[in-house]
Design a protein around this motif. Structure first.
Motif, short mmCIF file in Angstrom:
data_model
loop_
_atom_site.label_atom_id
_atom_site.label_comp_id
_atom_site.label_asym_id
_atom_site.label_seq_id
_atom_site.Cartn_x
_atom_site.Cartn_y
_atom_site.Cartn_z
N SER A 182 0.83 -1.20 0.00
CA SER A 182 0.00 0.00 0.00
C SER A 182 0.86 1.25 0.00
O SER A 182 1.98 1.26 0.52
N GLU A 223 -0.80 4.32 0.92
CA GLU A 223 -1.65 5.29 1.59
C GLU A 223 -0.84 6.06 2.63
O GLU A 223 -0.32 5.49 3.58
N ALA A 251 -1.14 8.32 5.13
CA ALA A 251 -1.37 8.38 6.58
C ALA A 251 -0.94 7.08 7.25
O ALA A 251 -0.31 7.10 8.33
N ARG A 252 -1.24 5.95 6.63
CA ARG A 252 -0.86 4.68 7.23
C ARG A 252 0.64 4.44 7.13
O ARG A 252 1.24 3.82 8.01
N GLU A 305 2.18 5.97 10.03
CA GLU A 305 1.99 5.15 11.23
C GLU A 305 2.97 3.99 11.25
O GLU A 305 3.54 3.67 12.31
N VAL A 306 3.19 3.36 10.09
CA VAL A 306 4.12 2.23 10.01
C VAL A 306 5.56 2.70 10.30
O VAL A 306 6.32 2.03 11.02
N ALA A 355 0.60 -4.42 3.65
CA ALA A 355 -0.69 -4.47 4.34
C ALA A 355 -0.95 -5.87 4.91
O ALA A 355 -1.79 -6.04 5.80
N GLY A 405 3.15 -4.90 7.95
CA GLY A 405 3.53 -3.71 8.70
C GLY A 405 4.98 -3.30 8.54
O GLY A 405 5.57 -2.74 9.47
#
Length: 408
Positions: A64, A66, A68-69, A72-73, A299, A312
């Motif tokens: 992925s 994306e 924003a994620r 976070e990762v 993902a 992750g």
């Protein structure tokens, strides 16, 4: 069954690695299709090094983008006490950092500006700018090809296309260089703030004084069609301007470096300028302007050959490594402008394939043809083996390329 075991050593992707990029990646590629590495800030990344796996990864929805994620990762994987500063959301929320359907929605807004017909219509202007820059080089005993030619050509083209005032182009180059330099995150944060402020002001200017340019069209789509948020608009302009010039700057710089390192190839192009299209493809394959695809994350667990990347994790698709995979390109360490280099991954693959690839090719081919015709005796003004590379985790480009034009 795939395992998470990789090549025993965990290399650090630092400036020393970049200075010897292709040799280091060749060692890793020979040993494993994917290698766990670590950035100077301590972030673990998994780098895919072989062509077949890299091409598949570029189109794999399990990887992925994306934004924003991804943040976070990254935060979850950084060690305690590490520098957590990253680009602000304002600049990173662009289509290159999005999955469908948002990616699809945003790409549709700009794809019409980069069709074959639209790009071909830019040819006279690209040729005019190229001729002027070469005129300015004529009569000088020594120039930095990057400052005098490779940078001003694409930045003027993309600035005129988007609608950026000429007086701010040097500022934009300084901000971009700082943002892409992996050695000083504090300076990058300051540059991101300055660039975000400038783009906000530019967008407001286009609202007050519309022009015949891409930015005005995007502002109109934002205000009247509700197809872009203000944040997406700022990030879109940032992406178009940075990607719209950095690719070509380093295509020209890296390519001319290798032509000068291989005088037989320069001579072949000088004798037959019609080789220019193939020469540009080989320049993109052999030492392209982008080392890795932009950040992706798993993902879910993703097998790559006999290695499994856990969920992750941050993944870099190693474009530079894949483009020298001998399984795909025989005699891959040889720079040969007559080879069939099509299929290289310099512009990516899949839904994120570079929107401006045709424009970069037009600029690269025009620049190279006119350079070799105008200055057939171009020569290095310093030792080529000592060329210094910028330290970036994304862009592969020289700090300078001093040359003697030696022409009229």
């Amino acid at each position: 069954m795939p395992s998470t075991e990789v090549h025993a050593e965990v290399p650090v992707f630092d400036s020393a690695f970049v200075q010897d990029l292709h040799a280091r990646y060749a060692e890793i590629r020979d040993a494993t299709p994917v290698q766990r590495m670590v950035t100077p800030s301590g972030l673990p990344v998994w780098v895919i090094t072989r062509y077949a796996y890299a091409r598949a990864a570029l189109a794999d929805p399990r990887l992925s983008k994306e934004s924003a994620r991804i943040r976070e990762v990254i935060t979850a994987n950084l060690p305690p006490g590490a520098d957590h500063r990253m680009f602000g959301n304002e600049l990173s929320a662009h289509m290159l950092n999005m999955d469908p359907p948002d990616h699809t929605r945003l790409r549709k807004l700009v794809v019409k500006a980069f069709t074959s017909r639209r790009v071909e219509a830019l040819r006279p202007r690209v040729e005019e700018i190229t001729d002027r820059l070469l005129d300015e080089m004529a009569g000088q005993s020594e120039v930095d090809l990057l400052d005098s030619f490779a940078f001003p050509l694409p930045i003027q083209v993309i600035s005129e296309l988007v609608g950026v005032d000429e007086s701010r182009r040097d500022d934009f180059r300084a901000w971009t260089n700082t943002l892409l330099d992996a050695s000083d995150r504090g300076a990058a944060e300051d540059a991101a703030m300055a660039m975000g402020q400038y783009l906000t002001e530019l967008i407001e200017l286009k609202r007050r004084e519309p022009g015949d340019d891409l930015l005005t069209a995007l502002v109109d789509a934002t205000d009247n069609e509700d197809r872009l948020s203000d944040g997406e608009l700022i990030a879109m302009v940032f992406l178009l301007l940075v990607a719209g010039h950095e690719t070509t700057v380093n295509l020209i710089g890296n390519g001319v470096l290798h032509l000068l390192r291989n005088p037989d190839q320069w001579a072949a192009l000088r004798e037959d300028p019609d080789l220019v299209a193939g020469a540009v493809e080989e320049m993109l394959r052999f030492d392209g302007p982008v080392m890795h695809g932009t950040f992706r994350f798993t993902a879910e667990a993703v097998p790559v050959g006999d290695v499994e990347i856990p969920a992750g994790q941050i993944v870099w698709v190693g474009l530079a490594a894949a483009n020298r995979d001998p399984e795909q390109f025989p005699d891959s360490e040889r720079f040969d402008i007559t080879r069939d280099a099509h299929g290289h991954l310099a512009f990516g693959h899949g839904i994120h394939f570079c929107l401006g690839a045709q424009l970069a090719r037009l600029e690269g081919q025009t620049a190279l043809r006119k350079l070799v015709e105008r200055f057939p005796d171009l020569s290095p003004a310093g030792p080529l083996d000592g060329a210094e590379w910028r330290f970036s985790t994304l862009i592969h480009g020289l700090r300078a390329l001093p040359v003697h034009p030696g022409g009229r």
